[in-house]
Design a protein around this motif. Structure first.
Motif, PDB file in Angstrom:
ATOM      1  N   MET A  72     -25.910  17.256   7.165  1.00 44.00           N
ATOM      2  CA  MET A  72     -24.947  17.171   8.254  1.00 44.00           C
ATOM      3  C   MET A  72     -25.358  16.125   9.288  1.00 44.00           C
ATOM      4  SD  MET A  72     -22.593  19.051   7.256  1.00 44.00           S
ATOM      5  CE  MET A  72     -21.588  18.819   8.718  1.00 44.00           C
ATOM      6  N   ARG A  73     -26.671  16.006   9.540  1.00 43.44           N
ATOM      7  CA  ARG A  73     -27.129  14.990  10.491  1.00 43.44           C
ATOM      8  C   ARG A  73     -26.874  13.584   9.953  1.00 43.44           C
ATOM      9  NH1 ARG A  73     -31.189  18.897  11.202  1.00 43.44           N
ATOM     10  NH2 ARG A  73     -32.618  17.867   9.750  1.00 43.44           N
ATOM     11  N   THR A  74     -27.065  13.418   8.644  1.00 40.57           N
ATOM     12  CA  THR A  74     -26.781  12.121   8.036  1.00 40.57           C
ATOM     13  C   THR A  74     -25.296  11.799   8.136  1.00 40.57           C
ATOM     14  OG1 THR A  74     -28.630  12.325   6.487  1.00 40.57           O
ATOM     15  CG2 THR A  74     -26.885  10.771   5.907  1.00 40.57           C
ATOM     16  N   ALA A  75     -24.443  12.787   7.835  1.00 44.79           N
ATOM     17  CA  ALA A  75     -22.998  12.583   7.925  1.00 44.79           C
ATOM     18  C   ALA A  75     -22.584  12.266   9.363  1.00 44.79           C
ATOM     19  CB  ALA A  75     -22.269  13.828   7.429  1.00 44.79           C
ATOM     20  N   ASP A  76     -23.217  12.937  10.330  1.00 46.86           N
ATOM     21  CA  ASP A  76     -22.905  12.686  11.733  1.00 46.86           C
ATOM     22  C   ASP A  76     -23.312  11.274  12.137  1.00 46.86           C
ATOM     23  OD1 ASP A  76     -22.062  13.513  14.419  1.00 46.86           O
ATOM     24  OD2 ASP A  76     -24.202  13.444  14.906  1.00 46.86           O
ATOM     25  N   PHE A  77     -24.460  10.820  11.644  1.00 47.16           N
ATOM     26  CA  PHE A  77     -24.918   9.458  11.945  1.00 47.16           C
ATOM     27  C   PHE A  77     -23.938   8.431  11.389  1.00 47.16           C
ATOM     28  CE2 PHE A  77     -27.324   5.662  10.571  1.00 47.16           C
ATOM     29  CZ  PHE A  77     -27.751   5.213  11.810  1.00 47.16           C
ATOM     30  N   VAL A  78     -23.530   8.603  10.124  1.00 48.86           N
ATOM     31  CA  VAL A  78     -22.579   7.670   9.514  1.00 48.86           C
ATOM     32  C   VAL A  78     -21.259   7.686  10.280  1.00 48.86           C
ATOM     33  CG1 VAL A  78     -21.230   7.150   7.447  1.00 48.86           C
ATOM     34  CG2 VAL A  78     -23.629   7.813   7.228  1.00 48.86           C
ATOM     35  N   GLY A  79     -20.794   8.877  10.660  1.00 49.67           N
ATOM     36  CA  GLY A  79     -19.554   8.972  11.414  1.00 49.67           C
ATOM     37  C   GLY A  79     -19.651   8.316  12.775  1.00 49.67           C
ATOM     38  N   THR A  80     -20.779   8.484  13.439  1.00 52.49           N
ATOM     39  CA  THR A  80     -20.974   7.911  14.769  1.00 52.49           C
ATOM     40  C   THR A  80     -20.998   6.393  14.733  1.00 52.49           C
ATOM     41  OG1 THR A  80     -22.192   9.852  15.552  1.00 52.49           O
ATOM     42  CG2 THR A  80     -22.521   7.796  16.760  1.00 52.49           C
ATOM     43  N   ILE A  81     -21.761   5.818  13.813  1.00 52.21           N
ATOM     44  CA  ILE A  81     -21.865   4.357  13.796  1.00 52.21           C
ATOM     45  C   ILE A  81     -20.588   3.716  13.252  1.00 52.21           C
ATOM     46  CG2 ILE A  81     -24.356   4.484  13.546  1.00 52.21           C
ATOM     47  CD1 ILE A  81     -24.033   3.584  10.648  1.00 52.21           C
ATOM     48  N   THR A  82     -19.787   4.481  12.496  1.00 52.91           N
ATOM     49  CA  THR A  82     -18.537   3.931  11.968  1.00 52.91           C
ATOM     50  C   THR A  82     -17.410   4.022  12.982  1.00 52.91           C
ATOM     51  OG1 THR A  82     -19.141   4.596   9.711  1.00 52.91           O
ATOM     52  CG2 THR A  82     -16.828   4.066  10.115  1.00 52.91           C
ATOM     53  N   TYR A  83     -17.236   5.184  13.583  1.00 54.03           N
ATOM     54  CA  TYR A  83     -16.060   5.428  14.422  1.00 54.03           C
ATOM     55  C   TYR A  83     -16.373   5.596  15.903  1.00 54.03           C
ATOM     56  CZ  TYR A  83     -13.988   6.276   9.848  1.00 54.03           C
ATOM     57  OH  TYR A  83     -13.571   6.135   8.558  1.00 54.03           O
ATOM     58  N   GLY A  84     -17.640   5.642  16.253  1.00 57.00           N
ATOM     59  CA  GLY A  84     -17.995   5.809  17.655  1.00 57.00           C
ATOM     60  C   GLY A  84     -17.917   4.506  18.433  1.00 57.00           C
ATOM     61  N   THR A  85     -18.108   4.594  19.723  1.00 56.16           N
ATOM     62  CA  THR A  85     -18.138   3.398  20.559  1.00 56.16           C
ATOM     63  C   THR A  85     -19.389   2.584  20.238  1.00 56.16           C
ATOM     64  OG1 THR A  85     -19.376   4.518  22.309  1.00 56.16           O
ATOM     65  CG2 THR A  85     -16.955   4.631  22.409  1.00 56.16           C
ATOM     66  N   THR A  86     -19.405   1.363  20.708  1.00 50.71           N
ATOM     67  CA  THR A  86     -20.582   0.511  20.501  1.00 50.71           C
ATOM     68  C   THR A  86     -21.820   1.162  21.098  1.00 50.71           C
ATOM     69  OG1 THR A  86     -19.202  -1.480  20.548  1.00 50.71           O
ATOM     70  CG2 THR A  86     -21.559  -1.770  20.942  1.00 50.71           C
ATOM     71  N   GLU A  87     -21.675   1.713  22.292  1.00 43.60           N
ATOM     72  CA  GLU A  87     -22.810   2.358  22.954  1.00 43.60           C
ATOM     73  C   GLU A  87     -23.313   3.548  22.153  1.00 43.60           C
ATOM     74  OE1 GLU A  87     -24.016   4.388  27.270  1.00 43.60           O
ATOM     75  OE2 GLU A  87     -21.910   3.997  26.770  1.00 43.60           O
ATOM     76  N   LYS A 107     -15.378  15.571  14.367  1.00 44.34           N
ATOM     77  CA  LYS A 107     -14.099  14.925  14.679  1.00 44.34           C
ATOM     78  C   LYS A 107     -14.224  13.458  15.093  1.00 44.34           C
ATOM     79  CE  LYS A 107     -11.945  19.276  16.146  1.00 44.34           C
ATOM     80  NZ  LYS A 107     -11.104  19.939  17.161  1.00 44.34           N
ATOM     81  N   HIS A 108     -15.097  12.702  14.426  1.00 43.30           N
ATOM     82  CA  HIS A 108     -15.295  11.295  14.784  1.00 43.30           C
ATOM     83  C   HIS A 108     -13.997  10.494  14.686  1.00 43.30           C
ATOM     84  CE1 HIS A 108     -19.605  11.531  15.189  1.00 43.30           C
ATOM     85  NE2 HIS A 108     -19.730  12.081  14.002  1.00 43.30           N
ATOM     86  N   ILE A 109     -13.241  10.704  13.605  1.00 39.42           N
ATOM     87  CA  ILE A 109     -12.035   9.910  13.390  1.00 39.42           C
ATOM     88  C   ILE A 109     -10.956  10.281  14.402  1.00 39.42           C
ATOM     89  CG2 ILE A 109     -10.179   9.401  11.755  1.00 39.42           C
ATOM     90  CD1 ILE A 109     -12.218   9.749   9.508  1.00 39.42           C
ATOM     91  N   ILE A 110     -10.809  11.563  14.676  1.00 37.80           N
ATOM     92  CA  ILE A 110      -9.820  12.006  15.661  1.00 37.80           C
ATOM     93  C   ILE A 110     -10.117  11.373  17.022  1.00 37.80           C
ATOM     94  CG2 ILE A 110      -8.937  13.991  16.936  1.00 37.80           C
ATOM     95  CD1 ILE A 110      -7.957  13.875  14.080  1.00 37.80           C
ATOM     96  N   ARG A 111     -11.377  11.382  17.415  1.00 33.28           N
ATOM     97  CA  ARG A 111     -11.743  10.798  18.711  1.00 33.28           C
ATOM     98  C   ARG A 111     -11.511   9.290  18.720  1.00 33.28           C
ATOM     99  NH1 ARG A 111     -16.474  14.122  18.454  1.00 33.28           N
ATOM    100  NH2 ARG A 111     -17.784  12.276  18.326  1.00 33.28           N
ATOM    101  N   ALA A 112     -11.773   8.631  17.600  1.00 30.40           N
ATOM    102  CA  ALA A 112     -11.552   7.187  17.529  1.00 30.40           C
ATOM    103  C   ALA A 112     -10.069   6.859  17.653  1.00 30.40           C
ATOM    104  CB  ALA A 112     -12.099   6.642  16.216  1.00 30.40           C
TER     105      ALA A 112
END
Length: 285
Positions: free
Chosen positions: A63-78, A263-268
């Motif tokens: 789950m931490r790996t999935a969260d990392f991939v989601g964050t760097i893909t759909y999260g803000t630059t920061e 919910k990385h994609i929803i937030r993006a």
């Protein structure tokens, strides 16, 4: 017409192949394949086993790996840069010991980070392309090149990372003599076949999880099957099963799948507007 984007698109953005691909449900099968493949590098998997309670926290690690991939893909630059800095900081404190030689080595050696990166990218591409996701050769090359960004985040020099399918294939050809299914790889294999679950979920594990894990294993390259010593169906059979699984999983509405935490994609989409919605047909644009 698509809505005008006003928010921070992050490191990849809605026009990237990465943005469209990482929203697909077959990424979970690809992630399991990546674990199987990564475990075949003795020095790399030893770093995982010796620095984590893998058997009892494997779900958390996934789950931490999935969260990392989601964050760097759909999260803000920061958010993406912070996630990368955290990973680099954790890795910089860890080391592993070779039981045969007694050598102590850092887990963030560039060659180990490169193996983990390439195993992931190869797995994502292989599973997606063979499960019906529309990735042409040109799109696949774009994806590999884009992923040099994620390589930088974990501490690699992007210039030393494969930038297309030819370079990725050459890398695997070069590293193959170093691969072996040793004790640590067997532990990973055993976990993926029989992950610990509450007794009430044992039937579901046998019915659902085992099929997913077996499909991920079957999709490995033939040399990986030889190293693990377990047979797999023919490539044609595996391709049909991947395509069928992809079709079934994609029948689940994306809006429903994306509601699962975090919910990385929803937030993006809230940040960038509905036009940023990931979709397979956008890959060819």
């Amino acid at each position: 017409m698509e809505a005008i984007r006003t928010g921070d698109p992050g490191l990849f953005g809605p026009d990237s192949v990465t943005w469209q691909t990482h929203g697909d449900p077959m990424m979970w099968v690809a992630g399991i394949r990546a674990l199987y493949l990564q475990a075949l590098h003795p020095r790399a998997v030893r770093g995982v086993i010796q620095n984590s309670d893998f058997r009892h926290d494997a779900w958390g690690r996934l789950m931490r790996t999935a969260d990392f991939v989601g964050t760097i893909t759909y999260g803000t630059t920061e958010a993406a840069e912070k996630a990368g800095a955290r990973i680099r900081r954790i890795h910089s404190r860890l080391s592993a010991t070779d039981p045969d030689t007694g050598e102590r080595y850092p887990v963030d050696e560039p060659e180990l980070l490169l193996w983990v990166h390439c195993a992931e990218i190869d797995s994502y591409l292989h599973v997606q392309r063979h499960s019906g996701f529309p990735l042409t050769d040109a799109a696949a090359d774009r994806y590999i090149a884009e992923q040099r960004v994620s390589a930088r985040l974990v501490g690699l020099d992007p210039g030393e990372v494969p930038c297309d399918q030819v370079e990725l294939a050459a890398y695997f050809e070069k590293v193959r003599p170093e691969l072996a299914a040793r004790t640590e790889a067997r532990e990973v294999d055993d976990f993926l076949l029989r992950p610990p679950v509450p007794r009430s979920l044992v039937p579901a594990r046998a019915l659902l999880w085992r099929r997913v894990a077996n499909l991920a294993y079957a999709s490995l390259p033939p040399y990986a099957h030889e190293l693990y010593g377990r047979p797999a169906p023919s490539p044609a059979v595996v391709a049909r099963r991947l395509c069928l699984t992809g079709t079934l999983l994609r029948c689940v509405p994306a809006g429903l799948r994306w509601q699962l935490p975090p919910k990385h994609i929803i937030r993006a989409m809230r940040r960038l507007g509905p036009g940023s919605r990931p979709a397979p047909y956008k890959v060819g644009r």
